[in-house]
Design a protein around this motif. Structure first.
Motif, mmCIF file in Angstrom:
data_model
loop_
_atom_site.group_PDB
_atom_site.id
_atom_site.type_symbol
_atom_site.label_atom_id
_atom_site.label_comp_id
_atom_site.label_asym_id
_atom_site.label_seq_id
_atom_site.Cartn_x
_atom_site.Cartn_y
_atom_site.Cartn_z
ATOM 1 N N LEU A 156 0.837 -1.193 0.000
ATOM 2 C CA LEU A 156 0.000 0.000 0.000
ATOM 3 C C LEU A 156 0.877 1.250 0.000
ATOM 4 O O LEU A 156 0.582 2.233 -0.696
ATOM 5 C CB LEU A 156 -0.937 0.012 1.206
ATOM 6 C CG LEU A 156 -1.972 -1.121 1.291
ATOM 7 C CD1 LEU A 156 -2.876 -0.916 2.504
ATOM 8 C CD2 LEU A 156 -2.801 -1.211 0.034
ATOM 9 N N ARG A 157 1.949 1.224 0.764
ATOM 10 C CA ARG A 157 2.876 2.367 0.802
ATOM 11 C C ARG A 157 3.556 2.550 -0.550
ATOM 12 O O ARG A 157 3.661 3.678 -1.056
ATOM 13 C CB ARG A 157 3.927 2.155 1.893
ATOM 14 C CG ARG A 157 4.885 3.333 2.057
ATOM 15 C CD ARG A 157 6.045 2.990 2.962
ATOM 16 N NE ARG A 157 6.934 1.997 2.358
ATOM 17 C CZ ARG A 157 7.852 2.287 1.434
ATOM 18 N NH1 ARG A 157 7.982 3.526 0.974
ATOM 19 N NH2 ARG A 157 8.617 1.338 0.940
ATOM 20 N N GLU A 211 1.082 3.972 -3.240
ATOM 21 C CA GLU A 211 0.826 5.401 -3.021
ATOM 22 C C GLU A 211 2.035 6.241 -3.414
ATOM 23 O O GLU A 211 1.894 7.256 -4.110
ATOM 24 C CB GLU A 211 0.487 5.656 -1.552
ATOM 25 C CG GLU A 211 0.251 7.124 -1.252
ATOM 26 C CD GLU A 211 0.000 7.399 0.226
ATOM 27 O OE1 GLU A 211 -0.109 8.592 0.588
ATOM 28 O OE2 GLU A 211 -0.066 6.436 1.019
ATOM 29 N N LEU A 239 -8.223 -3.663 -3.595
ATOM 30 C CA LEU A 239 -7.489 -2.982 -2.528
ATOM 31 C C LEU A 239 -6.508 -1.962 -3.084
ATOM 32 O O LEU A 239 -6.174 -0.988 -2.405
ATOM 33 C CB LEU A 239 -6.766 -4.001 -1.642
ATOM 34 C CG LEU A 239 -6.009 -3.431 -0.436
ATOM 35 C CD1 LEU A 239 -6.920 -2.577 0.441
ATOM 36 C CD2 LEU A 239 -5.383 -4.560 0.383
ATOM 37 N N VAL A 240 -6.047 -2.136 -4.322
ATOM 38 C CA VAL A 240 -5.093 -1.173 -4.885
ATOM 39 C C VAL A 240 -5.701 0.224 -4.987
ATOM 40 O O VAL A 240 -4.968 1.223 -5.042
ATOM 41 C CB VAL A 240 -4.568 -1.614 -6.271
ATOM 42 C CG1 VAL A 240 -3.955 -3.006 -6.192
ATOM 43 C CG2 VAL A 240 -5.644 -1.559 -7.344
ATOM 44 N N PRO A 260 -4.588 2.957 -1.856
ATOM 45 C CA PRO A 260 -3.407 3.820 -1.982
ATOM 46 C C PRO A 260 -3.471 4.764 -3.180
ATOM 47 O O PRO A 260 -2.915 5.865 -3.127
ATOM 48 C CB PRO A 260 -2.252 2.821 -2.120
ATOM 49 C CG PRO A 260 -2.873 1.560 -2.609
ATOM 50 C CD PRO A 260 -4.227 1.527 -1.964
ATOM 51 N N TYR A 305 -7.208 -4.579 6.122
ATOM 52 C CA TYR A 305 -7.181 -4.127 4.736
ATOM 53 C C TYR A 305 -7.398 -5.300 3.784
ATOM 54 O O TYR A 305 -6.609 -6.250 3.759
ATOM 55 C CB TYR A 305 -5.854 -3.446 4.417
ATOM 56 C CG TYR A 305 -5.628 -2.168 5.181
ATOM 57 C CD1 TYR A 305 -6.440 -1.054 4.955
ATOM 58 C CD2 TYR A 305 -4.629 -2.075 6.141
ATOM 59 C CE1 TYR A 305 -6.256 0.122 5.658
ATOM 60 C CE2 TYR A 305 -4.435 -0.894 6.849
ATOM 61 C CZ TYR A 305 -5.249 0.197 6.606
ATOM 62 O OH TYR A 305 -5.063 1.356 7.310
ATOM 63 N N VAL A 337 -12.273 -1.376 1.165
ATOM 64 C CA VAL A 337 -11.574 -0.229 0.577
ATOM 65 C C VAL A 337 -12.258 1.100 0.879
ATOM 66 O O VAL A 337 -11.632 2.055 1.356
ATOM 67 C CB VAL A 337 -11.475 -0.400 -0.959
ATOM 68 C CG1 VAL A 337 -10.810 0.818 -1.593
ATOM 69 C CG2 VAL A 337 -10.706 -1.664 -1.295
#
Length: 302
Positions: free
Chosen positions: A92-93, A96, A113-114, A117, A150, A155
């Protein structure tokens, strides 16, 4: 040397054969081969490759209604983002961070889930909470994904709580999956607009598109398109198929009716090639990206 148009099977292995790879382009297409947020059938890590392969059918010619060629945009395909197996928080980091480097991201997922971020990055760049147009069979507004903080079903719960999107300017389209009453109640309490698949079937995609335009107005708008908004007869290659979904013509028509909205980013997610047949899901997914790029090209032309 004689110039000729390459046959579809022989175009470069990028989205629509785009040869530019400059990350500073106005519009950047990138793949996110990530499926660690999946709670049912995995395989969307192979989605970006399948979407690029299917997009070869969109290589030449112009949009049949808008008469624009999206390839004329200042656009690049920069390949896939780096992901690290099984490290959800780290991925996720990374997503982003990478998204912040691009002006206008068009992301090929990957599971849903993408989007979290990607929204975090888009919110920072916009400097304000975003409007959201969300095509899906599921609300993805559960507080957790089967006990995990998560996942691809939580989301937009997190996106609302983090202030990434304004729920009053958030519209969901194609919803029809089983859910819990408290999830639906939460969406209503937040004033999220929900257009079920049955709403579109009974009242038509024109009415649906008109409602979307009324909800988001001209605010900076993010578009997230989960391929399972479509009926499994049209899109079997996805992780959580739900019967009774939109038909391709309905989704394509609605997209075309959103011309002129202030879109700032987009993703197409949940294409899972292991469950696809004859590439029909990947072709449909690539077509939706093409329709979005055509909206950008039409706006740039005016």
């Amino acid at each position: 040397m004689t110039q000729y148009t390459a046959p579809n099977f022989n175009v470069p292995p990028s989205f629509m054969g785009i040869k530019v790879t400059d990350p500073c382009a106005e519009v950047v297409i990138t793949g996110i081969p990530f499926d660690y947020g999946t709670v049912n059938r995995a395989g969307t890590r192979f989605g970006p490759a399948a979407l690029r392969e299917a997009s070869r059918m969109l290589y030449d010619g112009q949009h049949p209604e808008f008469w624009v060629d999206p390839k004329q945009l200042n656009m690049a395909d920069v390949g896939n983002m780096p992901v690290r197996p099984c490290l959800v928080a780290e991925n996720l980091r990374l997503i982003e961070e990478q998204s912040l480097a691009y002006k206008h991201v068009v992301a090929l997922g990957g599971d849903h889930l993408v989007t979290l971020p990607l929204l975090r990055a888009a919110r920072k760049k916009a400097g304000q909470p975003l409007a959201l147009v969300h095509f899906d069979a599921h609300t993805d507004c559960w507080p957790t994904s089967f006990g995990t903080t998560y996942g691809h079903s939580s989301v937009f719960y997190h996106a609302v709580h983090e202030g990434l999107i304004d729920p009053v300017a958030y519209v969901q389209i194609g919803i029809r999956a089983k859910t819990e009453p408290y999830v639906t109640d939460w969406c209503k309490q937040k004033n999220i607009t929900t257009l079920s698949a049955m709403d579109i079937h009974l009242h038509g995609p024109a009415a649906g598109a008109e409602r979307v335009r009324a909800v988001v107005g001209q605010r900076p708008t993010y578009l997230t398109f989960d391929i399972d908004c479509y009926d499994p007869s049209a899109a079997p290659g996805t992780g959580s198929p739900e019967s009774g979904g939109l038909l391709p013509w309905q989704g394509i028509y609605m997209m075309r009716q959103l011309a002129g909205l202030n879109f700032i980013s987009m993703d197409l997610v949940e294409v899972s090639p292991p469950y696809d047949h004859a590439e029909i899901t990947a072709v449909l997914g690539a077509t939706m990206v093409f329709e979005y790029l055509s909206l950008l090209a039409l706006k740039a032309k005016k």
